[in-house]
Design a protein around this motif. Structure first.
Motif, mmCIF file in Angstrom:
data_model
loop_
_atom_site.group_PDB
_atom_site.id
_atom_site.type_symbol
_atom_site.label_atom_id
_atom_site.label_comp_id
_atom_site.label_asym_id
_atom_site.label_seq_id
_atom_site.Cartn_x
_atom_site.Cartn_y
_atom_site.Cartn_z
ATOM 1 N N THR A 1 0.809 -1.224 0.000
ATOM 2 C CA THR A 1 0.000 0.000 0.000
ATOM 3 C C THR A 1 0.840 1.271 0.000
ATOM 4 O OG1 THR A 1 -0.132 -0.154 2.402
ATOM 5 C CG2 THR A 1 -2.018 -1.003 1.147
ATOM 6 N N THR A 2 2.110 1.159 0.355
ATOM 7 C CA THR A 2 2.941 2.369 0.424
ATOM 8 C C THR A 2 4.418 1.975 0.303
ATOM 9 O OG1 THR A 2 3.356 4.370 1.757
ATOM 10 C CG2 THR A 2 3.082 2.335 2.969
ATOM 11 N N GLY A 3 5.281 2.990 0.232
ATOM 12 C CA GLY A 3 6.725 2.768 0.297
ATOM 13 C C GLY A 3 7.272 1.818 -0.765
ATOM 14 N N ARG B 1 4.657 -0.557 -2.550
ATOM 15 C CA ARG B 1 3.820 0.085 -3.569
ATOM 16 C C ARG B 1 4.631 0.275 -4.846
ATOM 17 N NH1 ARG B 1 2.019 4.451 -6.165
ATOM 18 N NH2 ARG B 1 -0.190 5.061 -6.049
ATOM 19 N N GLY C 1 -2.486 -4.723 2.531
ATOM 20 C CA GLY C 1 -2.223 -3.782 3.617
ATOM 21 C C GLY C 1 -3.201 -4.157 4.731
ATOM 22 N N ARG D 1 -8.391 0.767 2.169
ATOM 23 C CA ARG D 1 -7.165 1.434 1.705
ATOM 24 C C ARG D 1 -6.460 0.571 0.653
ATOM 25 N NH1 ARG D 1 -2.450 4.508 2.778
ATOM 26 N NH2 ARG D 1 -0.726 3.221 3.482
ATOM 27 N N VAL E 1 -5.538 1.787 -3.098
ATOM 28 C CA VAL E 1 -4.164 1.802 -3.615
ATOM 29 C C VAL E 1 -4.075 0.919 -4.864
ATOM 30 C CG1 VAL E 1 -1.754 1.208 -3.134
ATOM 31 C CG2 VAL E 1 -3.126 2.310 -1.361
ATOM 32 N N SER F 1 10.333 6.230 3.131
ATOM 33 C CA SER F 1 8.986 5.657 3.046
ATOM 34 C C SER F 1 8.261 6.068 4.330
ATOM 35 C CB SER F 1 9.101 4.131 2.943
ATOM 36 O OG SER F 1 9.782 3.623 4.083
ATOM 37 N N ARG F 2 7.278 5.280 4.736
ATOM 38 C CA ARG F 2 6.641 5.557 6.031
ATOM 39 C C ARG F 2 7.328 4.777 7.154
ATOM 40 N NH1 ARG F 2 3.034 8.674 6.672
ATOM 41 N NH2 ARG F 2 2.759 7.908 8.797
ATOM 42 N N PRO G 1 11.439 5.486 -2.849
ATOM 43 C CA PRO G 1 10.864 4.134 -2.878
ATOM 44 C C PRO G 1 11.074 3.447 -4.229
ATOM 45 C CG PRO G 1 9.333 5.653 -1.846
ATOM 46 C CD PRO G 1 10.462 6.488 -2.385
#
Ligand SMILES: NC(=O)c1ccc[n+]([C@@H]2O[C@H](COP(=O)([O-])OP(=O)(O)OC[C@H]3O[C@@H](n4cnc5c(N)ncnc54)[C@H](OP(=O)(O)O)[C@@H]3O)[C@@H](O)[C@H]2O)c1
Length: 289
Positions: free
Chosen positions: A12-14, A17, A34, A39, A43, A199-200, A224
């Motif tokens: 979902t992130t970083g 993703r 995720g 979410r 994504v 990233s997060r 990322p």
């Protein structure tokens, strides 16, 4: 990658993703995960647009819970019964000691038991057929770490980065053990260090810990997209199609620490993971994980 299905945990992130976008753009069918299903769906739609690719699926699962891993495997049965590439990417560092509702320390549960169990379930399913790849996102933080198999949650003296380093050491030991165990099933298992990536990662931790990581990332970290390069390489490149039980940094084979290559320790770790999973008990009849 056309015709291949790739599961990216923590997509979902970083780094996850960016890995999903890169592999989707190569034609792979992507399933990303995720914690929050809404979410993850959102994504997945965004990744599909960004990569101008075919359908990307998003699934929700809390992988810090054994039952969450099992629930994901069950959901995959409907969405994508055959996974060609599993990218065990979800992972985190926690500054404070906390256990999951299943009584396991969070770092150990998410960074070690989840990739251990998810890989076991998917390999058991992938009887024979085409070769499959497993890509374990480890870290150079494994260097200097040691493994306490009597108390992997380090309940007595918990420190966030030590627990994190230990978890990535364990993931490398598992990578080498998985490569051996799954060799005759044509499953190739490799690990990597993505670099220090903005990233997060670590940011949600309270106080100076989270702030410190955020500042360090702003000053020193790579994007990322760059961080995802080695994951994408190991998931897709023909030249590493036969590679297994290797550690890669910047798309090149590298040496992990001597301790990470201790096969006897890897076997003891495997037994510990099996015990931890068994202690949680079987999957509930009606799944609510
Ligand atoms: N960033 C670095 O410098 C660095 C360096 C070396 C290694 N790594 C490794 O690279 C991997 C990816 O890290 P990142 O930097 O991209 O971190 P990130 O931006 O924090 O992303 C972590 C991903 O994991 C998912 N996740 C977190 N907790 C989860 C849980 N309990 N259950 C399921 N999914 C969960 C998150 O999804 P939701 O938030 O949507 O649930 C997110 O998609 C990790 O394994 C990390 O240890 C990172």
């Amino acid at each position: 990658m056309a015709g291949r299905t790739v599961l990216v945990t923590g997509g979902t992130t970083g780094i996850g993703r960016a890995t999903a976008v890169g592999l989707a753009a190569m034609g792979a069918r992507i399933v990303l995960t995720g914690r929050d299903p809404t979410r993850a769906h959102g994504v997945a739609e965004a990744v599909q647009k960004e990569a101008r690719s075919g359908p990307v699926e998003g699934l929700g699962a809390d992988l810090s819970r054994v039952q969450g891993v099992r629930a994901l495997a069950e959901a995959l049965d409907q969405v994508a019964p055959r996974i060609d590439v599993l990218v065990n990417n979800a992972g985190a560092v926690f500054s404070r000691y906390e256990t999951t509702p299943e009584g396991l320390e969070r770092t150990w549960a998410l960074n070690v038991l989840a990739p251990f169990l998810l890989t076991e379930i998917l390999v058991a399913r992938a009887e024979g057929a085409r070769p499959a790849r497993v890509v374990n996102v480890a870290s150079s933080a494994h260097r200097g770490a040691h493994l306490d198999l009597d108390d992997p949650g380090r309940s007595a003296r918990y420190r966030g980065f030590s627990a994190y380093g230990q978890s990535k050491l364990a993931l490398l030991l598992l990578t080498y053990a998985q490569a051996k165990r799954y060799a005759d099933r044509h499953v190739r298992v490799n690990a990597l260090h993505p670099g220090f990536v903005a990233s997060r990662f670590g940011r949600d931790n309270p106080g100076g810990f989270g702030v410190g990581i955020t500042i360090a990332e702003a000053l020193f970290a790579i994007s990322p997209q760059r961080g995802a390069r080695t994951s994408i390489y190991l998931a897709s490149a023909g030249e590493v199609g036969d590679a297994t039980g290797r550690y890669f940094v910047r798309c090149r084979p590298s040496s992990s620490s001597r301790l990470s290559q201790d096969a006897a320790l890897g076997e003891r770790l495997w037994a510990r993971c099996e015990r931890d999973v068994a202690a949680v008990g079987p999957a509930p009849a009606s799944e609510d994980a």
